[in-house]
Design a protein around this motif. Sequence first.
Motif, PDB file in Angstrom:
ATOM      1  N   UNK A 135       0.820  -1.212   0.000  1.00 44.28           N
ATOM      2  CA  UNK A 135       0.000   0.000   0.000  1.00 44.28           C
ATOM      3  C   UNK A 135       0.852   1.259   0.000  1.00 44.28           C
ATOM      4  N   UNK A 136       1.973   1.217   0.726  1.00 44.66           N
ATOM      5  CA  UNK A 136       2.852   2.385   0.761  1.00 44.66           C
ATOM      6  C   UNK A 136       3.416   2.682  -0.623  1.00 44.66           C
ATOM      7  N   UNK A 137       3.739   1.644  -1.376  1.00 45.06           N
ATOM      8  CA  UNK A 137       4.234   1.838  -2.738  1.00 45.06           C
ATOM      9  C   UNK A 137       3.159   2.478  -3.605  1.00 45.06           C
ATOM     10  N   UNK A 138       1.940   1.965  -3.500  1.00 47.71           N
ATOM     11  CA  UNK A 138       0.857   2.430  -4.359  1.00 47.71           C
ATOM     12  C   UNK A 138       0.396   3.842  -3.987  1.00 47.71           C
ATOM     13  N   UNK A 139       0.298   4.108  -2.704  1.00 51.44           N
ATOM     14  CA  UNK A 139      -0.236   5.412  -2.276  1.00 51.44           C
ATOM     15  C   UNK A 139       0.851   6.492  -2.238  1.00 51.44           C
ATOM     16  N   UNK A 140       2.064   6.103  -1.890  1.00 49.62           N
ATOM     17  CA  UNK A 140       3.107   7.108  -1.719  1.00 49.62           C
ATOM     18  C   UNK A 140       4.093   7.183  -2.856  1.00 49.62           C
TER      19      UNK A 140
ATOM     20  N   UNK B 160      -6.476   8.478  -6.296  1.00 52.79           N
ATOM     21  CA  UNK B 160      -7.167   8.199  -5.034  1.00 52.79           C
ATOM     22  C   UNK B 160      -8.022   6.953  -5.118  1.00 52.79           C
ATOM     23  N   UNK B 161      -8.775   6.830  -6.196  1.00 53.34           N
ATOM     24  CA  UNK B 161      -9.605   5.645  -6.395  1.00 53.34           C
ATOM     25  C   UNK B 161      -8.733   4.395  -6.501  1.00 53.34           C
ATOM     26  N   UNK B 162      -7.628   4.493  -7.218  1.00 51.12           N
ATOM     27  CA  UNK B 162      -6.709   3.363  -7.350  1.00 51.12           C
ATOM     28  C   UNK B 162      -6.198   2.907  -5.983  1.00 51.12           C
ATOM     29  N   UNK B 163      -5.779   3.846  -5.161  1.00 49.85           N
ATOM     30  CA  UNK B 163      -5.285   3.480  -3.840  1.00 49.85           C
ATOM     31  C   UNK B 163      -6.345   2.801  -2.997  1.00 49.85           C
ATOM     32  N   UNK B 164      -7.577   3.305  -3.049  1.00 55.97           N
ATOM     33  CA  UNK B 164      -8.662   2.719  -2.258  1.00 55.97           C
ATOM     34  C   UNK B 164      -9.006   1.308  -2.731  1.00 55.97           C
ATOM     35  N   UNK B 165      -9.119   1.127  -4.043  1.00 59.30           N
ATOM     36  CA  UNK B 165      -9.496  -0.185  -4.556  1.00 59.30           C
ATOM     37  C   UNK B 165      -8.353  -1.197  -4.416  1.00 59.30           C
ATOM     38  N   UNK B 166      -7.130  -0.736  -4.518  1.00 56.94           N
ATOM     39  CA  UNK B 166      -5.994  -1.624  -4.281  1.00 56.94           C
ATOM     40  C   UNK B 166      -6.013  -2.126  -2.842  1.00 56.94           C
ATOM     41  N   UNK B 167      -6.268  -1.231  -1.898  1.00 52.88           N
ATOM     42  CA  UNK B 167      -6.360  -1.623  -0.493  1.00 52.88           C
ATOM     43  C   UNK B 167      -7.510  -2.602  -0.272  1.00 52.88           C
TER      44      UNK B 167
END
Length: 311
Positions: free
Chosen positions: A100-105, A136-143
């Motif tokens: 998640x850190x990779x995807x969001x940050x 933002x949507x990508x980060x949420x759906x990835x999580x």
Amino acid sequence: MTRPLGDLALPSAAQCVPVTVLALKVLADLRSWAAEHPQVLGATPIEALAISTAAISPWRGANELRPAARMYVWAYALDDHVEQNVRSLDELDDLFGRCEAVVRGGARDDSHPLLASLSGWQSDLERAPHYPKLAGLWGDRFAEALRGERYDWTAGLARDRGEGPSDPQEYLTYAASSNAWITHFPRWATSDRDDLLESLPLLDSALEAIEVAVRLSNDLATFERERAEPGQNNILMYDTSPAWVQDELDRYARTAREQLDPPATAGFAPAVELLRLLDWSVTFYSGADFRGWGSDRDPTGESGAPVTTRS
């Protein structure tokens, strides 16, 4: 033109050529990428995934499909690693937190081959035209997909102890573990259509319904194998029947089609692409699953290598 053969109406050989060539181009890229991270990507079914990518989006170029195809491979590799190698919930949560850190940050993490490959992929995706508005949507759906993977891991462990969950509706709330959303998303980020963002609520809703249909079609396809393997979590382990699962699958597929048919009929390519994702996935799983078709086969024997993966 189509050629009838019994009850089948087959496309001509010439009509098959563009998709075949596209699949071969996608496959060549996946082989190169897998060679960069052989520890985690080398045993994934890249041949089947290349064909799937091309069949769903036959009008796109291979370079445009690279992010989607690579995410297919990465998601399979994550499934394999979690089911085969993770031994504790703390280890799982640490891995998922790093993902998640990779995807969001966007910060690179080379502490594990899965994280290194995801880091490079994420860096490339961030250059896509629509990515900034979709991040933002990508980060949420990835999580959400990782939460589904976590649920499957904990439920499979509990099931091995005779304590597994039994509520099928609970299972369906974690259907993001099918990874259908995260593997399709790169097609949106790389789209050249300015009107995609206007239709995003409809596309997102339809893809969530497709995600459940894919999860259920996968479960029907893999249950006979998974019932004999440890650590598995399948809707047919929840006091359900194949008929019930098929009815639910049909209901979610119908919901997605009702949403997508009007824009698809009007020629809106992202809607057409989602319908092709649905039709390809459900039809494919009705006769097979993705395992044992190529790079993931055991070179020492007749059958596929003994893996314990849901996909």
